[in-house]
Design an enzyme around this catalytic site. Sequence first.
Site, PDB file in Angstrom:
ATOM      1  N   SER A 144     -90.600 -30.512  -2.720  1.00 18.29           N
ATOM      2  CA  SER A 144     -90.854 -30.772  -1.312  1.00 18.29           C
ATOM      3  C   SER A 144     -92.004 -29.861  -0.938  1.00 18.29           C
ATOM      4  O   SER A 144     -92.265 -28.873  -1.631  1.00 18.29           O
ATOM      5  CB  SER A 144     -89.602 -30.393  -0.511  1.00 18.29           C
ATOM      6  OG  SER A 144     -89.927 -30.141   0.838  1.00 18.29           O
ATOM      7  N   TYR A 157     -82.389 -25.201   1.224  1.00 15.37           N
ATOM      8  CA  TYR A 157     -83.108 -26.365   0.698  1.00 15.37           C
ATOM      9  C   TYR A 157     -84.414 -25.915   0.044  1.00 15.37           C
ATOM     10  O   TYR A 157     -84.722 -26.288  -1.092  1.00 15.37           O
ATOM     11  CB  TYR A 157     -83.380 -27.349   1.852  1.00 15.37           C
ATOM     12  CG  TYR A 157     -84.157 -28.573   1.451  1.00 15.37           C
ATOM     13  CD1 TYR A 157     -83.543 -29.609   0.755  1.00 15.37           C
ATOM     14  CD2 TYR A 157     -85.509 -28.703   1.762  1.00 15.37           C
ATOM     15  CE1 TYR A 157     -84.259 -30.743   0.385  1.00 15.37           C
ATOM     16  CE2 TYR A 157     -86.221 -29.826   1.402  1.00 15.37           C
ATOM     17  CZ  TYR A 157     -85.595 -30.848   0.715  1.00 15.37           C
ATOM     18  OH  TYR A 157     -86.304 -31.963   0.346  1.00 15.37           O
TER      19      TYR A 157
HETATM   20  P1  NAI Z   1     -82.382 -40.462  -0.243  1.00 16.55           P
HETATM   21  O1  NAI Z   1     -81.136 -39.884   0.328  1.00 16.55           O
HETATM   22  O2  NAI Z   1     -82.877 -41.748   0.322  1.00 16.55           O
HETATM   23  O3  NAI Z   1     -82.262 -40.577  -1.816  1.00 16.55           O
HETATM   24  C1  NAI Z   1     -81.651 -39.590  -2.585  1.00 16.55           C
HETATM   25  C2  NAI Z   1     -80.647 -40.213  -3.540  1.00 16.55           C
HETATM   26  O4  NAI Z   1     -80.049 -39.159  -4.312  1.00 16.55           O
HETATM   27  C3  NAI Z   1     -79.505 -40.959  -2.835  1.00 16.55           C
HETATM   28  O5  NAI Z   1     -79.415 -42.289  -3.316  1.00 16.55           O
HETATM   29  C4  NAI Z   1     -78.250 -40.148  -3.194  1.00 16.55           C
HETATM   30  O6  NAI Z   1     -77.096 -40.940  -3.369  1.00 16.55           O
HETATM   31  C5  NAI Z   1     -78.684 -39.485  -4.480  1.00 16.55           C
HETATM   32  N1  NAI Z   1     -77.891 -38.285  -4.778  1.00 16.55           N
HETATM   33  C6  NAI Z   1     -77.512 -37.305  -3.935  1.00 16.55           C
HETATM   34  N2  NAI Z   1     -76.762 -36.396  -4.583  1.00 16.55           N
HETATM   35  C7  NAI Z   1     -76.651 -36.824  -5.871  1.00 16.55           C
HETATM   36  C8  NAI Z   1     -75.987 -36.336  -7.011  1.00 16.55           C
HETATM   37  N3  NAI Z   1     -75.278 -35.194  -6.986  1.00 16.55           N
HETATM   38  N4  NAI Z   1     -76.081 -37.032  -8.165  1.00 16.55           N
HETATM   39  C9  NAI Z   1     -76.788 -38.193  -8.217  1.00 16.55           C
HETATM   40  N5  NAI Z   1     -77.432 -38.713  -7.162  1.00 16.55           N
HETATM   41  C10 NAI Z   1     -77.362 -38.039  -5.995  1.00 16.55           C
HETATM   42  O7  NAI Z   1     -83.479 -39.314  -0.045  1.00 16.55           O
HETATM   43  P2  NAI Z   1     -85.013 -39.175  -0.451  1.00 16.55           P
HETATM   44  O8  NAI Z   1     -85.681 -38.618   0.730  1.00 16.55           O
HETATM   45  O9  NAI Z   1     -85.543 -40.369  -1.075  1.00 16.55           O
HETATM   46  O10 NAI Z   1     -84.906 -37.991  -1.509  1.00 16.55           O
HETATM   47  C11 NAI Z   1     -85.551 -37.997  -2.762  1.00 16.55           C
HETATM   48  C12 NAI Z   1     -86.088 -36.623  -3.029  1.00 16.55           C
HETATM   49  O11 NAI Z   1     -87.168 -36.358  -2.142  1.00 16.55           O
HETATM   50  C13 NAI Z   1     -85.088 -35.488  -2.837  1.00 16.55           C
HETATM   51  O12 NAI Z   1     -85.198 -34.570  -3.904  1.00 16.55           O
HETATM   52  C14 NAI Z   1     -85.539 -34.851  -1.538  1.00 16.55           C
HETATM   53  O13 NAI Z   1     -85.181 -33.498  -1.474  1.00 16.55           O
HETATM   54  C15 NAI Z   1     -87.034 -35.047  -1.629  1.00 16.55           C
HETATM   55  N6  NAI Z   1     -87.771 -34.939  -0.382  1.00 16.55           N
HETATM   56  C16 NAI Z   1     -87.502 -35.796   0.660  1.00 16.55           C
HETATM   57  C17 NAI Z   1     -88.243 -35.701   1.810  1.00 16.55           C
HETATM   58  C18 NAI Z   1     -88.054 -36.643   2.947  1.00 16.55           C
HETATM   59  O14 NAI Z   1     -88.753 -36.521   3.954  1.00 16.55           O
HETATM   60  N7  NAI Z   1     -87.149 -37.598   2.870  1.00 16.55           N
HETATM   61  C19 NAI Z   1     -89.307 -34.695   1.975  1.00 16.55           C
HETATM   62  C20 NAI Z   1     -89.503 -33.864   0.816  1.00 16.55           C
HETATM   63  C21 NAI Z   1     -88.757 -34.001  -0.314  1.00 16.55           C
END
Ligand code: NAI
Length: 306
Positions: A144, A157
């Site tokens: 991030s 985080y």
């Molecule tokens: P999202 O919530 O849409 O997708 C994340 C996925 O990870 C979900 O499908 C969830 O079920 C899965 N997940 C959560 N815990 C898990 C576990 N223990 N084992 C397996 N799967 C698990 O969120 P997003 O935003 O697409 O997140 C993707 C990455 O991007 C993350 O690492 C997040 O920290 C990072 N990120 C997101 C930002 C944002 O603005 N949304 C900004 C910067 C980084």
Amino acid sequence: MRFEFSGRTAFITGGASGAGFGQAKVFGREGCAVAIADMREDAVVEAVKELRAEGIVAHGVVLDVTDRAAFAAAADEVEAALGPVSMLFGTAGVSIFGPLEKATSDDYDWVMGVNFGGVVNLMQTFVPRMIERKLGGHIVNTASLGCFFTGSGSGIYSASKFAVHGITMAMRDALKGHNIGVSLLAPANIKSNIAESIRTRPARFANSGYEVDEREIAALHEIYSQGMEPEELAGHVKQAILENRFYIIPYPEARPGLEAIFNQALDALPPPDSDLEGQEKRATAMAKYGAARREMDAERYGKARS
Ligand code: NAI
């Protein structure tokens, strides 16, 4: 040599939603077979259905990335179904925000376990297989913008993402002789479901110092609804793989924050021509250690390190 996506198998943690699902679509369209690994079974089923409807070769596994034994089983299952994995996407992540001094150990354990532990478990599971097979490949871990700077509200985080930043940088160095590139994705706002991540928090980490209620989830949704489209973000990831570039930060608005933090670090340095004697002494000691280290590594691990 141009990186060839076609014919490779990609393993994507958190692949059922947001950034991970965008990666599944974009790399699937490039000809990769994609494995979606996510802990939400219904979302995995839906995601695989949608990918297959597009003609993408996809396989879903229900996996909690903190579960090491299940990780090995998932890897075996995916490789039996789709062939050897040579692209890794450590994308699964969760977030929790609030005053750092209110955090409990469960808050730390959950976030560090998923965000950092998940990336470590992914690489521990697949990197030895990738090295052995000599097919090259690429690893992209998602941190991030918060892997560069932070404040109280996003402390845990960000700490998990600083850790992802560090281990990913080290892995890039470790794998450079193996034709396996490594990149770090450091996004700002992504259009995703991360506002809901509290819903995946396991009962064993129930003791939280934070209250995350529907009002907070709705407020977070407001932000993320304005984020970059996951497929657009994955397009930037694709370009970085083709260039074998480490940092992927496709957000122009990140500049002031990054300049401020790097200038703060540079401003903490004494002038380059000060303490010349100390500089010389320390550089000589490091060079001596470097040479000894290379010799020991060659002897113990059969490798010459640079
Ligand atoms: P999202 O919530 O849409 O997708 C994340 C996925 O990870 C979900 O499908 C969830 O079920 C899965 N997940 C959560 N815990 C898990 C576990 N223990 N084992 C397996 N799967 C698990 O969120 P997003 O935003 O697409 O997140 C993707 C990455 O991007 C993350 O690492 C997040 O920290 C990072 N990120 C997101 C930002 C944002 O603005 N949304 C900004 C910067 C980084």
